[in-house]
Design a protein around this motif. Structure first.
Motif, PDB file in Angstrom:
ATOM      1  N   SER A   1       6.007   6.628 -11.257  1.00 12.15           N
ATOM      2  CA  SER A   1       5.806   5.372 -11.982  1.00 12.15           C
ATOM      3  C   SER A   1       4.547   5.399 -12.857  1.00 12.15           C
ATOM      4  CB  SER A   1       5.676   4.230 -10.973  1.00 12.15           C
ATOM      5  OG  SER A   1       4.570   4.440 -10.114  1.00 12.15           O
TER       6      SER A   1
ATOM      7  N   ARG B   1      -2.013   6.237 -15.046  1.00  9.14           N
ATOM      8  CA  ARG B   1      -1.080   7.372 -14.994  1.00  9.14           C
ATOM      9  C   ARG B   1       0.089   7.044 -15.897  1.00  9.14           C
ATOM     10  NH1 ARG B   1       1.675   9.066  -9.330  1.00  9.14           N
ATOM     11  NH2 ARG B   1       2.928   7.200  -9.729  1.00  9.14           N
TER      12      ARG B   1
ATOM     13  N   HIS C   1       4.824  -0.492  -1.467  1.00 14.79           N
ATOM     14  CA  HIS C   1       6.102  -0.937  -2.012  1.00 14.79           C
ATOM     15  C   HIS C   1       6.575  -2.204  -1.306  1.00 14.79           C
ATOM     16  CE1 HIS C   1       5.710   3.283  -2.977  1.00 14.79           C
ATOM     17  NE2 HIS C   1       6.700   3.217  -3.844  1.00 14.79           N
TER      18      HIS C   1
ATOM     19  N   THR D   1      12.203   6.718  -9.246  1.00 12.09           N
ATOM     20  CA  THR D   1      11.342   7.749  -9.847  1.00 12.09           C
ATOM     21  C   THR D   1      11.444   9.058  -9.064  1.00 12.09           C
ATOM     22  OG1 THR D   1       9.457   6.951  -8.548  1.00 12.09           O
ATOM     23  CG2 THR D   1       9.727   6.050 -10.781  1.00 12.09           C
TER      24      THR D   1
ATOM     25  N   GLY E   1      -5.523   9.659  -8.433  1.00 17.41           N
ATOM     26  CA  GLY E   1      -4.263   9.957  -9.094  1.00 17.41           C
ATOM     27  C   GLY E   1      -4.477  10.751 -10.356  1.00 17.41           C
TER      28      GLY E   1
ATOM     29  N   ASN F   1      -7.627   9.364  -1.257  1.00 21.19           N
ATOM     30  CA  ASN F   1      -6.582   9.124  -2.261  1.00 21.19           C
ATOM     31  C   ASN F   1      -5.629   8.032  -1.765  1.00 21.19           C
ATOM     32  OD1 ASN F   1      -4.916   9.327  -4.453  1.00 21.19           O
ATOM     33  ND2 ASN F   1      -4.131  11.371  -3.970  1.00 21.19           N
TER      34      ASN F   1
HETATM   35  O1  TXA Z   1       6.869   6.616  -8.638  1.00 25.00           O
HETATM   36  C1  TXA Z   1       5.955   6.539  -7.816  1.00 25.00           C
HETATM   37  O2  TXA Z   1       4.896   5.937  -8.067  1.00 25.00           O
HETATM   38  C2  TXA Z   1       6.142   7.227  -6.467  1.00 25.00           C
HETATM   39  C3  TXA Z   1       7.231   6.493  -5.703  1.00 25.00           C
HETATM   40  C4  TXA Z   1       7.442   7.027  -4.322  1.00 25.00           C
HETATM   41  O3  TXA Z   1       6.968   5.114  -5.688  1.00 25.00           O
HETATM   42  N1  TXA Z   1       4.930   7.245  -5.708  1.00 25.00           N
HETATM   43  C5  TXA Z   1       3.886   8.044  -6.022  1.00 25.00           C
HETATM   44  O4  TXA Z   1       2.863   8.010  -5.099  1.00 25.00           O
HETATM   45  O5  TXA Z   1       3.863   8.745  -7.013  1.00 25.00           O
HETATM   46  P1  TXA Z   1       1.663   9.060  -5.097  1.00 25.00           P
HETATM   47  O6  TXA Z   1       0.835   8.731  -3.917  1.00 25.00           O
HETATM   48  O7  TXA Z   1       2.185  10.429  -5.190  1.00 25.00           O
HETATM   49  O8  TXA Z   1       0.850   8.652  -6.353  1.00 25.00           O
HETATM   50  C6  TXA Z   1       0.218   7.400  -6.347  1.00 25.00           C
HETATM   51  C7  TXA Z   1      -0.993   7.446  -7.188  1.00 25.00           C
HETATM   52  C8  TXA Z   1      -2.025   8.339  -6.565  1.00 25.00           C
HETATM   53  O9  TXA Z   1      -2.419   9.291  -7.509  1.00 25.00           O
HETATM   54  C9  TXA Z   1      -3.160   7.394  -6.214  1.00 25.00           C
HETATM   55  O10 TXA Z   1      -4.394   7.986  -6.446  1.00 25.00           O
HETATM   56  C10 TXA Z   1      -2.921   6.212  -7.141  1.00 25.00           C
HETATM   57  O11 TXA Z   1      -1.542   6.140  -7.257  1.00 25.00           O
HETATM   58  N2  TXA Z   1      -3.414   4.990  -6.507  1.00 25.00           N
HETATM   59  C11 TXA Z   1      -2.999   4.433  -5.359  1.00 25.00           C
HETATM   60  N3  TXA Z   1      -3.729   3.340  -5.063  1.00 25.00           N
HETATM   61  C12 TXA Z   1      -4.634   3.195  -6.053  1.00 25.00           C
HETATM   62  C13 TXA Z   1      -5.675   2.254  -6.334  1.00 25.00           C
HETATM   63  N4  TXA Z   1      -5.952   1.243  -5.504  1.00 25.00           N
HETATM   64  N5  TXA Z   1      -6.381   2.422  -7.465  1.00 25.00           N
HETATM   65  C14 TXA Z   1      -6.110   3.446  -8.316  1.00 25.00           C
HETATM   66  N6  TXA Z   1      -5.142   4.366  -8.115  1.00 25.00           N
HETATM   67  C15 TXA Z   1      -4.419   4.246  -7.002  1.00 25.00           C
END
Ligand code: TXA
Ligand code: MG
Length: 320
Positions: A175, A189, A61, A29, A223, A56
């Motif tokens: 993703s 998302r 992974h 991604t 997110g 946040n």
């Molecule tokens: O494609 C992707 O998902 C990329 C690649 C690197 O894997 N990662 C990514 O991570 O986009 P980030 O941190 O930019 O976005 C992750 C989103 C964040 O908006 C966060 O709020 C949400 O996932 N998130 C993480 N843990 C969560 C949880 N326990 N419950 C709800 N949302 C969560």
């Protein structure tokens, strides 16, 4: 510092992760900024470098579905079916975390954890070599445009971070995130895996991805910040960009075949097909930003389900 993706570099990066350091790596991604997910101090370094709010949580992974479910407390049937259908791949599942399995910093103190098994061969090799779950948000400063190349990572985070450079990523947007903690799957998302595909496999799905929140406020759906993926200059969405309307400093992102305004400061064209558009979107926004334009005018793609993930990112990028 950029490294090639040969076995020696991957071993060096894995070693750094095990020691609690940060490594930026490609996924299918976008590029992620990784740290071992079982270590509060290591995960804390991600938040410090990105300027990410502590409330946040990050995606964790792992190399396989088996490794993922080892971190889950009583997985639902939907979690099992979605993992079976889409892992490895661009799908993140929010599940109840097994107590003590993942750093509280990565979970932002919550009871759930977001898990993903990436398909990119370099990500897989790195995760296997590291032998630990790896917390990794996108490898950019918080709220900036996500990186789809190693150059984008260095532009946003500086040259101090080690980046495994495998060239441009394939999907180009983050993703799809699905909450499977209750009986009905909830899309948090949008991404390359559509809500329709999720619903088909999970026996239904609700879409919560339209709910946007204000940055800084406590997040009910992390997110879902309104302003996210945003260039440094204003981004405007418009049906048909016309000459002179936006001033001579404006840069344009147009659909292939459109006519660029004669006074445009810079122009990029995007394929008129959603997956190809998504693959190039962030690179085009980075390029327009780098060209020094004073605003980015984006020709709005069609508002149809196939374009949902792209339109979601454009809408967030245009929020001020
Ligand atoms: O494609 C992707 O998902 C990329 C690649 C690197 O894997 N990662 C990514 O991570 O986009 P980030 O941190 O930019 O976005 C992750 C989103 C964040 O908006 C966060 O709020 C949400 O996932 N998130 C993480 N843990 C969560 C949880 N326990 N419950 C709800 N949302 C969560
Ligand atoms: Mg991000």
């Amino acid at each position: 510092m950029r490294l090639p993706t040969d076995p020696a570099a991957i071993e060096r990066a894995a070693e750094l992760l095990r020691a609690g350091g940060l490594v930026a790596f490609p996924t299918e991604t976008v590029y992620g900024l990784g740290a071992r997910a079982d270590d509060d101090a290591a995960v804390g370094r991600i938040f410090a470098l990105k300027g990410r709010p502590a409330d946040n949580p990050t995606i964790v992974h792992v190399a396989s579905a088996e490794a993922a479910f080892a971190l889950v407390d009583s997985p639902s049937d939907a979690a099992r079916s979605l993992a079976q259908a889409f892992w490895p791949g661009p799908l993140t599942l929010v599940v109840r975390a097994k107590p003590g399995a993942v750093s509280a910093v990565a979970r932002a103190g919550g009871a759930t954890v977001a898990l993903r098994v990436p398909a990119h061969p370099v990500a897989r090799a790195l995760l296997l070599a590291a032998g630990v779950p790896v917390a990794a948000p996108s490898a950019n400063r918080s709220t900036a445009i996500s990186p789809t190349t190693a150059e984008h990572v260095e532009k946003s985070l500086g040259g101090g971070v080690l980046v495994l450079d495998a060239g441009p990523t394939g999907f180009g947007i983050e993703s799809t995130i699905v909450d499977v903690t209750s009986s009905l799957a909830v899309v948090l998302r949008r991404g390359s895996v559509s809500r329709e595909e999720i619903a088909r496999v999970a026996g239904g799905a609700r879409d919560a991805a339209d709910r946007v929140e204000v940055e800084g406020a406590p997040m009910r759906a992390p997110g879902a910040m309104a302003r996210h993926y945003a260039p440094r200059v204003p981004l405007l969405l418009t049906a048909l960009p016309s000459a002179a309307a936006f001033g001579s400093g404006a840069g344009y992102l147009l659909l292939e075949g459109a006519i660029a305004p004669s006074d445009a400061a810079a122009v990029r064209f995007s394929p008129a097909e959603p997956a190809a558009y998504a693959a190039l979107l962030y690179a085009s926004l980075h390029a327009l930003e780098d060209a020094g334009v004073d605003r980015i005018v984006v020709q709005e793609p069609p508002v149809t389900p196939e374009w949902a993930a792209v339109n979601d990112r454009l809408r967030r990028a245009s929020a001020r």
